[in-house]
Design a protein around this motif. Sequence first.
Motif, mmCIF file in Angstrom:
data_model
loop_
_atom_site.group_PDB
_atom_site.id
_atom_site.type_symbol
_atom_site.label_atom_id
_atom_site.label_comp_id
_atom_site.label_asym_id
_atom_site.label_seq_id
_atom_site.Cartn_x
_atom_site.Cartn_y
_atom_site.Cartn_z
ATOM 1 N N THR A 208 33.586 44.913 30.894
ATOM 2 C CA THR A 208 32.245 44.367 30.711
ATOM 3 C C THR A 208 32.148 43.574 29.425
ATOM 4 N N LEU B 29 31.209 39.670 29.628
ATOM 5 C CA LEU B 29 29.922 39.242 29.101
ATOM 6 C C LEU B 29 30.086 38.496 27.789
ATOM 7 N N LYS C 120 24.150 35.460 36.748
ATOM 8 C CA LYS C 120 22.745 35.258 36.419
ATOM 9 C C LYS C 120 21.980 35.180 37.727
ATOM 10 N N GLY D 125 21.004 44.450 35.807
ATOM 11 C CA GLY D 125 21.235 44.576 34.383
ATOM 12 C C GLY D 125 20.530 45.804 33.823
ATOM 13 N N GLN E 241 18.872 46.069 31.105
ATOM 14 C CA GLN E 241 17.560 45.590 30.682
ATOM 15 C C GLN E 241 17.204 44.380 31.534
ATOM 16 N N THR F 85 16.432 41.531 30.736
ATOM 17 C CA THR F 85 17.020 40.292 30.229
ATOM 18 C C THR F 85 18.540 40.255 30.378
ATOM 19 N N ASP F 86 19.143 41.382 30.769
ATOM 20 C CA ASP F 86 20.598 41.433 30.927
ATOM 21 C C ASP F 86 21.012 40.806 32.258
#
Length: 315
Positions: free
Chosen positions: A19, A23, A52, A300, A302, A304-305
């Motif tokens: 990860t 990322l 995304k 994700g 969060q 926003t992840d």
Amino acid sequence: MNTTTIPSRKQGVSWEHYTRVLLGGVVAAALSLAACGGSGDIDRGPTTIAIKAKLNGLYWDAGESRLYLTDDATNTIKVWNGDESFDVQATLPPAPASGATLGQLTRTSDGTFYTTRFGFGTDGTVVAVPKTGAPFNLSGLEALRRRIGITTTPDGALVDGWFIKGGTGSISQLAVNGGQGTEQELVRGLGKPVGLAVTGDRLIVTDQNTARVTAYSLTDARVQPLGADSGQVLATFTTLDGLDLMAAASDGTLYMGGSGGTLYQVSTSGAVKTLATGWPAIRGVAVDTANRRLFAAVAGAQTTDPSSIRIVPLD
């Protein structure tokens, strides 16, 4: 096909390292399918591929050796290129006021994709994506039905699941004729049916409200709708597992995750095995039987992840 190799499972690399690498953008993933270099290039995982997107349904097309997925964020069906990238396979009809709310993804023998729209009691429907021609919403379906699961049967029919808020849920056989859909109930009295799979004569349902995985006779259900309690309970979980979408291997083995972040395997006899735990919420799953690997759509941690597709080896 030019790729940069990241450490494989044989080199003892952990999920966490994968990860961080992916990322952080340190290296690009080399995750080629057979079409990109032969069976020796198949990545069986464990691997994490950041994307995304707002993931829901996954579908592995064994004939094409390709992974397809639904993306709520863009109201599209996407296809995995076998590396770290994804392309848009189809842009769906404009999302209604309630949002894209896409669910499980399946494909019929003529190449048409079908996916559900949950709709929150106002916009529920099923979207068809023919192999040629523009995608369209099926007409004639009740918009108040909140649909999540959809799959095919061995004889080529479609089966979908739905529930009405404050009421009960059902599994129906979905007939499509000239762009119009009609639903004939097969199983009644469910709570919140989510995942669906059909293996042989077994119609298998995950019910999020009861936390049970139950099998019904498809033959019997086609003769007369069955009650929710008339099936064979294969496995019982807890409501904290938040059971979600499901996939079945060719031998009838089931795979599923949920909002609890645990990935499960359920044998034909009901034996439960934990494949992974401690993940963020798991949405759709898809199994590549030929290469003994499982794909999981993971949200994700969060909002926003980025989401991710995770590849899990099946040994």
